[in-house]
Scaffold this motif. Sequence first.
Motif, short mmCIF file in Angstrom:
data_model
loop_
_atom_site.label_atom_id
_atom_site.label_comp_id
_atom_site.label_asym_id
_atom_site.label_seq_id
_atom_site.Cartn_x
_atom_site.Cartn_y
_atom_site.Cartn_z
N LEU A 352 0.82 -1.21 0.00
CA LEU A 352 0.00 0.00 0.00
C LEU A 352 0.85 1.26 0.00
N GLY A 353 2.00 1.21 0.71
CA GLY A 353 2.89 2.36 0.72
C GLY A 353 3.46 2.65 -0.66
N PHE A 354 3.84 1.60 -1.37
CA PHE A 354 4.35 1.76 -2.73
C PHE A 354 3.26 2.34 -3.63
N LEU A 355 2.06 1.80 -3.50
CA LEU A 355 0.95 2.23 -4.35
C LEU A 355 0.57 3.68 -4.09
N LEU A 356 0.47 4.08 -2.82
CA LEU A 356 0.06 5.46 -2.53
C LEU A 356 1.14 6.46 -2.94
N THR A 357 2.40 6.03 -2.89
CA THR A 357 3.47 6.92 -3.34
C THR A 357 3.36 7.15 -4.85
N LEU A 358 3.11 6.09 -5.59
CA LEU A 358 2.92 6.24 -7.03
C LEU A 358 1.67 7.08 -7.33
#
Length: 464
Positions: A352-358
Amino acid sequence: MSAAIMGPAVSTFFNPQFSTPFSGAATPFVYLVCLIAILIAASGIVEMARELPSAGAFYTYVTRGLGPRAGFVTGGLMFVAYALLPPAEVGLIGSYLQTTFRSEFGSNVPWWIIGLVPAGLMMLLAFEGIRSSLRAALVLFTLEVLVVVGLALIVVGHGGHDGLTLHPLTPSASPNGFDGLTTGFVFAALSFVGFEAAATLGDEVREPRRVVPRAVLISVLLVGLIYVFCIWAEVNGLGIEATNKLDGTSTPWNDLAATYASWMKWPVIIASVSSMFAVMLNSSNGIVRILNTMGREGLLPSPLAFIDPKRRTPSYAIFATGAFAIVLALGVGAVSGGLGDPVGGSNVYGYLGFLLTLGILPVYVLTNLAAARYFASSGRFKLIRHGVLPLGGASLMVALLVGQILEQTVRPYTWFPWLIVIWIVLAAAGAQWLASKRPKQLELAGAVLASADAEQARETVGVG
């Protein structure tokens, strides 16, 4: 506010472990480059905050520079990015404490059970009102900064594992070359998400044209320098070989405390959890406001507009936010690593952290493009401030996004950029439909998604 949402302790204690499988001992270098890139990307935000102080923040900036359709897409991206923060923190708190309890007490409480506690406390504080949440977050933020910087100074004072070296501040320290640096950069960028939060206070502070831009820049610079110094100290404290073996389930700062200052072990554990919880509180407060306002404006089911008559808080929106965080965290954790293994909770945060950063990076791109176009059309264009820096910042963020699509080879991370692309396409299609069918509602919806500043939006577009 900006510094607290970045979460110096959680970003220092945990985010590097998601970079190190890729960038390894070069992770401090990745954070240094990320700091420079974010400072450049912040230039357009600062210029627009100085010119157009507003609670609408990015939505206002992009709408004024690129039009309401781009503003709507911006609001949709911000909504997704901040909505994923609470469930990500549920997974991380659960995973971290399960690992900690296992090593300290020999007990094995599943991460999802542990994660329910902060999720429940988050909802309780939200029910009590925004003052309770903000006061708690401020105390926790102060505590975490004192602990993380203090331990880093102790590690440096002891000379590290093999003596102090600046090698981790060079790209050659990466065990996986350029590809590793590129992927590690995204998790470093996650540490900076939230630096723009002060821009949403443009309607509420004195001298917003001076104070808000200064707050954004100081937050990025101060917290970014804390990241670089502390992660450099971490690599030196652990040693190159041990650093290259870290992954998302590792607890290196627990190990550093045990090695260099045993009395700091529990302060580190407490500061770690308090930092995660502070990020959860701040992000959930924003999502609750958005859901409640969208309910009032008819953009979401009307029960979300309900205000508790006693506490004057949006109780149904609070429950919806908490339920969403719990269900998403448990769902992602169950699929990716299991509910009994800390890997499951760790993956919740990583994915989720990777996704929200993108999701938030395109917002920075749009804002910088909007700044360049806005000032070019206003007749007050200055080459460096309104051209070179904003366009340079937008280019850096685009390069990072493209790099992720081209260079990423590890599933499910290979899928995430495409999820963001799909979301942007859907948001753009929604904006096109609203523009043709309900043009006034388009501007209102974009403002609500971006900042929940519906009262101002209604006055601006004449709705309601």
